[in-house]
Design a protein around this motif. Structure first.
Motif: not given
Length: 424
Positions: A29-32, A281-282, A292-303, A312-317
């Motif tokens: 749960v804690a390791a990300q 790190s990203l 934004v956060r979805i459930d127990q994950s964070i998604y980063a969009f573009g930039g 165009a990439s999307v990253e998920k933590l």
């Protein structure tokens, strides 16, 4: 603050034999880590991004050859599928560096800069039930790079810059009774800021970084809406064009741009003591993006990346599994999703015991992996059973509202389902 229930994604996680070897659930749960999970249909920087009903909406922004866009894309994290084009109406007005928020199941897109270079006061609202954009009263000031947040049932608009590229220190809110925007005299930023990030936890708003005349800001400003008090603390690195997301009663501060470089760092801010903890790190440093956060994950969009080109990439933590060689479950070992789920008083789970293994144990864990309630710990004959949980712990007290994990173990195998306790 009225509690609103987000869409919950129920998933089965096969943990395999490594659980029996002594690996504890808290590690999973804690390791990300950040991973690149998708590509947007088009590269986007300065887009407004919100979550609604488990779907992510990427609105406006700019690509490599345009100054501002009216396109709208929708992303389903569960299926990793993008929608757009004729399926979703475009904005009435192209805009970049707008901000957005969800209130009353409607998406509010505010301000930004137009294709002609005008800083906007206009607001567009998307109503999913009508599948159309509708007009809304203009803000009091032109604002580009402002930050929108929802606190209680109010929509607030923080900072930004005007047509003259002057950073603003004012905060507006929408007055529903009078159908207009008003500035809040008792709450101003300590200094003008544009491209800051804000997050809400309990009754407080936390504003991170941003830019002003002197460059990146390295300060956190906390506004307590109950007491009206304002407190300040320092960031590790002054940065703007960053993102901030609340999760696990902490705030994840991600990416951005410092005085001399684009950042990929993620730091976790603890409001309880204003302390900081480093996080992974990203994969690609970026600024002028949204998360934004979805459930127990964070998604980063573009930039915008280190080379100055929109991404165009999307990253998920999210949580990572330490299982390197998971064992396939026996076909007759099952744990079905709970019903009802979410639940207020009681939820039931059907499960099947395998003929291949022995003793059965079913426990309720919190999201840190701590054992809350033991439901079954016994030898059972192969077959199908049903068990219920009434939201109590082993001491008989009712647990707090939130996410819980229902873990079934038999021999070297483990299955996990998620359950959500809501206010009764």
């Amino acid at each position: 603050m009225q509690r609103r229930l987000r869409t919950i994604i129920l998933s089965t996680v096969v943990l395999g034999a490594w659980l029996a070897a002594g690996f504890a659930l808290p590690d999973t749960v804690a390791a990300q880590e950040w991973e690149i999970v998708s590509e947007m249909p088009q590269a986007r920087a300065g887009a407004a991004v919100v979550e609604l009903d488990g779907q992510v909406w990427v609105i406006g922004g700019r690509g490599q050859r345009e100054r501002a866009s009216a396109t709208v894309f929708r992303y389903d994290p569960l299926s990793n599928h993008w929608s757009g084009g004729d399926e979703i109406p475009q904005l009435k007005e192209a805009r970049v560096n707008a901000t957005a928020a969800v209130l009353g199941r409607k998406i509010f897109v505010i301000g930004g800069r137009s294709t002609q270079g005008e800083v906007l006061q206009t607001v567009e609202v998307f109503d999913p039930s009508r599948n159309e954009w509708i007009d809304f009263p203009d803000t009091k000031r032109q604002r580009e790079g402002a930050t929108a947040i929802i606190l209680g049932s109010r929509l607030y608009l923080i900072g930004g810059s005007d047509q003259g590229e002057r950073a603003l220190e004012t905060v507006e809110f929408f007055d529903v009774a009078n159908d207009r925007w008003d500035e809040i005299s008792e709450w101003k930023l300590d200094r003008p800021r544009v491209s800051s990030a804000a997050a809400v936890l309990d009754a407080s708003v936390y504003i991170f970084g941003g830019f002003n005349t002197f460059g990146p800001v390295g300060q956190v400003q906390q506004y307590n809406s109950t007491s009206g008090s304002v407190q300040f603390s320092e960031m590790r690195v002054a940065r703007g064009a960053l993102a901030a997301v609340t999760m696990h009663r902490s705030i994840y501060v991600i990416g951005g741009r410092s005085k001399d470089r684009v950042l990929g760092t993620t730091e976790i801010f603890r409001p309880s003591d204003a302390g900081w903890t480093e996080a992974p790190s990203l994969n690609r440093p970026r600024h002028s993006f949204s998360a934004v956060r979805i459930d127990q994950s964070i998604y980063a969009f573009g930039g915008i990346g280190q080379d100055g080109v929109p991404l165009a990439s999307v990253e998920k933590l999210g949580p990572i599994s330490t299982a390197t060689d998971p064992i396939a479950l026996p076909p007759d070992l099952t744990l079905e999703p709970g019903f009802p789920n979410p639940f207020a008083q009681n939820t039931r789970f059907r499960y099947s015991v395998s003929s291949q293994t022995g003793r059965v144990r079913i426990d309720v864990l919190d999201v840190t992996g701590r054992n809350v309630r033991s439901l079954i710990n016994d030898s059972q004959a192969p077959g199908t059973y049903e068990i219920s949980w009434s939201g109590d712990n082993d001491a008989g007290a009712q647990v707090a509202d939130g996410f819980y994990l229902i873990r079934m173990r038999q021999g070297p195998f483990s299955i996990i389902r998620k359950a959500v306790r809501v206010a009764r």
